[in-house]
Design a protein around this motif. Sequence first.
Motif, PDB file in Angstrom:
ATOM      1  N   GLY A  62     -82.783  -3.580  -3.870  1.00  0.00           N
ATOM      2  CA  GLY A  62     -81.849  -4.696  -3.777  1.00  0.00           C
ATOM      3  C   GLY A  62     -80.650  -4.412  -2.898  1.00  0.00           C
ATOM      4  N   ALA A  63     -80.118  -3.190  -2.953  1.00  0.00           N
ATOM      5  CA  ALA A  63     -78.988  -2.851  -2.079  1.00  0.00           C
ATOM      6  C   ALA A  63     -79.410  -2.888  -0.617  1.00  0.00           C
ATOM      7  N   LYS A  64     -80.670  -2.524  -0.352  1.00  0.00           N
ATOM      8  CA  LYS A  64     -81.159  -2.541   1.021  1.00  0.00           C
ATOM      9  C   LYS A  64     -81.313  -3.978   1.524  1.00  0.00           C
ATOM     10  N   THR A  65     -81.796  -4.878   0.674  1.00  0.00           N
ATOM     11  CA  THR A  65     -81.895  -6.273   1.115  1.00  0.00           C
ATOM     12  C   THR A  65     -80.512  -6.877   1.293  1.00  0.00           C
ATOM     13  N   LEU A  66     -79.552  -6.497   0.439  1.00  0.00           N
ATOM     14  CA  LEU A  66     -78.166  -6.924   0.646  1.00  0.00           C
ATOM     15  C   LEU A  66     -77.662  -6.451   1.996  1.00  0.00           C
ATOM     16  N   GLY A  67     -77.949  -5.194   2.322  1.00  0.00           N
ATOM     17  CA  GLY A  67     -77.524  -4.659   3.607  1.00  0.00           C
ATOM     18  C   GLY A  67     -78.150  -5.402   4.767  1.00  0.00           C
ATOM     19  N   GLN A  68     -79.440  -5.723   4.655  1.00  0.00           N
ATOM     20  CA  GLN A  68     -80.103  -6.448   5.743  1.00  0.00           C
ATOM     21  C   GLN A  68     -79.472  -7.819   5.934  1.00  0.00           C
ATOM     22  N   ALA A  69     -79.177  -8.515   4.849  1.00  0.00           N
ATOM     23  CA  ALA A  69     -78.563  -9.837   4.957  1.00  0.00           C
ATOM     24  C   ALA A  69     -77.200  -9.765   5.632  1.00  0.00           C
ATOM     25  N   ILE A  94     -88.847  -9.540  -2.442  1.00  0.00           N
ATOM     26  CA  ILE A  94     -88.297  -9.233  -3.767  1.00  0.00           C
ATOM     27  C   ILE A  94     -87.376  -8.027  -3.659  1.00  0.00           C
ATOM     28  N   GLY A  95     -86.134  -8.181  -4.086  1.00  0.00           N
ATOM     29  CA  GLY A  95     -85.190  -7.078  -4.164  1.00  0.00           C
ATOM     30  C   GLY A  95     -85.107  -6.582  -5.598  1.00  0.00           C
ATOM     31  N   VAL A  96     -85.246  -5.279  -5.788  1.00  0.00           N
ATOM     32  CA  VAL A  96     -85.309  -4.716  -7.138  1.00  0.00           C
ATOM     33  C   VAL A  96     -84.299  -3.570  -7.281  1.00  0.00           C
ATOM     34  N   GLY A 119     -86.850 -15.730  -1.460  1.00  0.00           N
ATOM     35  CA  GLY A 119     -86.188 -14.479  -1.785  1.00  0.00           C
ATOM     36  C   GLY A 119     -85.994 -14.378  -3.284  1.00  0.00           C
ATOM     37  N   VAL A 120     -86.256 -13.196  -3.833  1.00  0.00           N
ATOM     38  CA  VAL A 120     -86.128 -12.958  -5.271  1.00  0.00           C
ATOM     39  C   VAL A 120     -85.180 -11.778  -5.489  1.00  0.00           C
ATOM     40  N   ASP A 121     -84.196 -11.970  -6.349  1.00  0.00           N
ATOM     41  CA  ASP A 121     -83.280 -10.894  -6.728  1.00  0.00           C
ATOM     42  C   ASP A 121     -83.543 -10.545  -8.183  1.00  0.00           C
ATOM     43  N   VAL A 122     -84.179  -9.390  -8.406  1.00  0.00           N
ATOM     44  CA  VAL A 122     -84.333  -8.884  -9.767  1.00  0.00           C
ATOM     45  C   VAL A 122     -83.065  -8.099 -10.064  1.00  0.00           C
ATOM     46  N   GLY A 123     -82.070  -8.799 -10.593  1.00  0.00           N
ATOM     47  CA  GLY A 123     -80.799  -8.171 -10.879  1.00  0.00           C
ATOM     48  C   GLY A 123     -80.785  -7.539 -12.253  1.00  0.00           C
ATOM     49  N   GLU A 124     -79.619  -7.109 -12.660  1.00  0.00           N
ATOM     50  CA  GLU A 124     -79.512  -6.454 -13.960  1.00  0.00           C
ATOM     51  C   GLU A 124     -78.976  -7.398 -15.026  1.00  0.00           C
ATOM     52  N   THR A 125     -78.667  -8.635 -14.634  1.00  0.00           N
ATOM     53  CA  THR A 125     -78.266  -9.642 -15.608  1.00  0.00           C
ATOM     54  C   THR A 125     -79.163 -10.873 -15.548  1.00  0.00           C
ATOM     55  N   ARG A 126     -79.871 -11.069 -14.410  1.00  0.00           N
ATOM     56  CA  ARG A 126     -80.722 -12.249 -14.269  1.00  0.00           C
ATOM     57  C   ARG A 126     -81.736 -12.031 -13.157  1.00  0.00           C
ATOM     58  N   ARG A 157     -77.442  -3.579 -23.868  1.00  0.00           N
ATOM     59  CA  ARG A 157     -78.805  -3.041 -23.860  1.00  0.00           C
ATOM     60  C   ARG A 157     -79.778  -4.195 -23.620  1.00  0.00           C
ATOM     61  N   ARG A 158     -80.036  -4.501 -22.371  1.00  0.00           N
ATOM     62  CA  ARG A 158     -80.957  -5.578 -22.041  1.00  0.00           C
ATOM     63  C   ARG A 158     -82.398  -5.086 -22.089  1.00  0.00           C
ATOM     64  N   SER A 159     -83.295  -6.054 -22.215  1.00  0.00           N
ATOM     65  CA  SER A 159     -84.712  -5.742 -22.144  1.00  0.00           C
ATOM     66  C   SER A 159     -85.190  -5.973 -20.723  1.00  0.00           C
ATOM     67  N   TYR A 160     -85.701  -4.915 -20.098  1.00  0.00           N
ATOM     68  CA  TYR A 160     -86.259  -5.037 -18.759  1.00  0.00           C
ATOM     69  C   TYR A 160     -87.774  -4.896 -18.828  1.00  0.00           C
ATOM     70  N   ASP A 161     -88.354  -5.488 -19.881  1.00  0.00           N
ATOM     71  CA  ASP A 161     -89.802  -5.454 -20.019  1.00  0.00           C
ATOM     72  C   ASP A 161     -90.435  -5.989 -18.736  1.00  0.00           C
ATOM     73  N   VAL A 162     -91.332  -5.204 -18.166  1.00  0.00           N
ATOM     74  CA  VAL A 162     -91.913  -5.558 -16.868  1.00  0.00           C
ATOM     75  C   VAL A 162     -92.635  -6.894 -16.940  1.00  0.00           C
ATOM     76  N   GLY A 163     -93.346  -7.140 -18.038  1.00  0.00           N
ATOM     77  CA  GLY A 163     -94.053  -8.403 -18.178  1.00  0.00           C
ATOM     78  C   GLY A 163     -93.114  -9.588 -18.206  1.00  0.00           C
ATOM     79  N   VAL A 164     -91.972  -9.426 -18.876  1.00  0.00           N
ATOM     80  CA  VAL A 164     -90.985 -10.503 -18.938  1.00  0.00           C
ATOM     81  C   VAL A 164     -90.404 -10.772 -17.554  1.00  0.00           C
ATOM     82  N   VAL A 165     -90.020  -9.707 -16.847  1.00  0.00           N
ATOM     83  CA  VAL A 165     -89.449  -9.872 -15.512  1.00  0.00           C
ATOM     84  C   VAL A 165     -90.459 -10.511 -14.568  1.00  0.00           C
TER      85      VAL A 165
END
Length: 462
Positions: free
Chosen positions: A223-230, A175-177, A87-94, A119-127
Amino acid sequence: MAKRIGRTVRDLRRENRTAVLQRLYFDGPMSRLALGSAAGLSSGSVSNVVAELLTEGLVEEAGSLGADGGRPRTLVRVAADRGRLIGVDVGETRVRVELFDLSMTELARAERPLPGHGRRSYDVGVVAGHILDGIAEVLGTGPGAGASLGPSWGPGTGVGAGGGAGAGELLGIGIGVPGIVEHTADGPLVHGQTIGWDAVPLERLLRASGRLPAQVPLFTDNGAKTLGQAEMWFGGGRGARSAVVVLFGSGVGACVVGDELERGRALEWGHLTVRVRGRRCRCGARGCLEAYAGAEALLARWREEGGRPPRGADEEAALTAMLAAAHPADGGAPDPVAARVLEETAEYLGAGLADLINLFQPERILVGGWAGLQLGARFLESVRAHALDHSLRHPAARVRVALGRLGPDAVTVGAATLPLAAFFARGGYRAPAGSPAPAPAWRAALGARMAGTGPAVGGRAE
């Protein structure tokens, strides 16, 4: 004949295996006799399916149950160590990556922070790089990996003639995004307006890296949907026919599940307008709930009114400091600004929950996400009171507002259930090499959940 009715013998066999696996997962260990009744299959069908699954190692014997005046009945259960899930959580801090066995017991984890404050960088390549590095690490094949976890990529060993999962085989990656996930013929596209993602083909980018074999299925969802499923499978939603699960983190989101929405539906709840011509939201609009109630906005309001988060603290540490300032543990004088901003936030959240109550009339509302759980002990009663004050009396009288039970890892747990649900839907057979991953199989798996029960193979169910 099979063509006329649209189902073949192979289809029927797969459906029977699916029914048995799901019943054992959620209700087992069970005897063959009890399993036949629960799965709606004849004793002959159950015996044949269980024999297949035992041969393939997907189920195992789990002791016996005494019978009055007769022979003891052998119990069987899903073999927890027979497969692996990520399971992968693409969160807004990590970015968090976790490896689980079939019981959802955590075997390994890796985290990659997203640097920056405000102001974080959410560069797709980095993520994407963080996701790939985290997967390699939890599988013991990349930098920072711990002890070997057994087979990582590939088909595994010990596969039965039926083509079921091999020992320790990786069954898939979920992956939850943040944002809206559009499932298209060419794969999912992520529309994450608040993080600057516009139709990002995340799965395609991960595949193009060459670091993921074609036979490992990928699944992407909100991500909210995967949280709901869990929470519906293993946590505070068990036994409920309808629920709304709220994710309260840097921003806010929600997932609604009910009889008419048993697959679950992600709601962009954070962009509900709560004040006309209000604060500017990250999405660009004014007056969104997220502009007042998300952790990022909450901390910004505290700073604007004179609050002083610790210098260099990340969002989670700053929120901890704000809560401590409003409610000092040493009995000292509280920070009136922090206390006022928190109470205002509770009222905004309560009003937002009231809209969910009036619209969907759920049995339960569960508050999750790292910020919701961190503030929950002192925050929830006030949020609940405001929600009920703003709701219609009838739906308010039947709803229960509570914290989620699965902690801050719930998004990764839910993401890992996406390949697990698909595995059930295939009847435990391996996905054909190179085949496109199907859409998340919520319907079959949620339909199997018995009221008040969790996975019988152990792990996170209480």
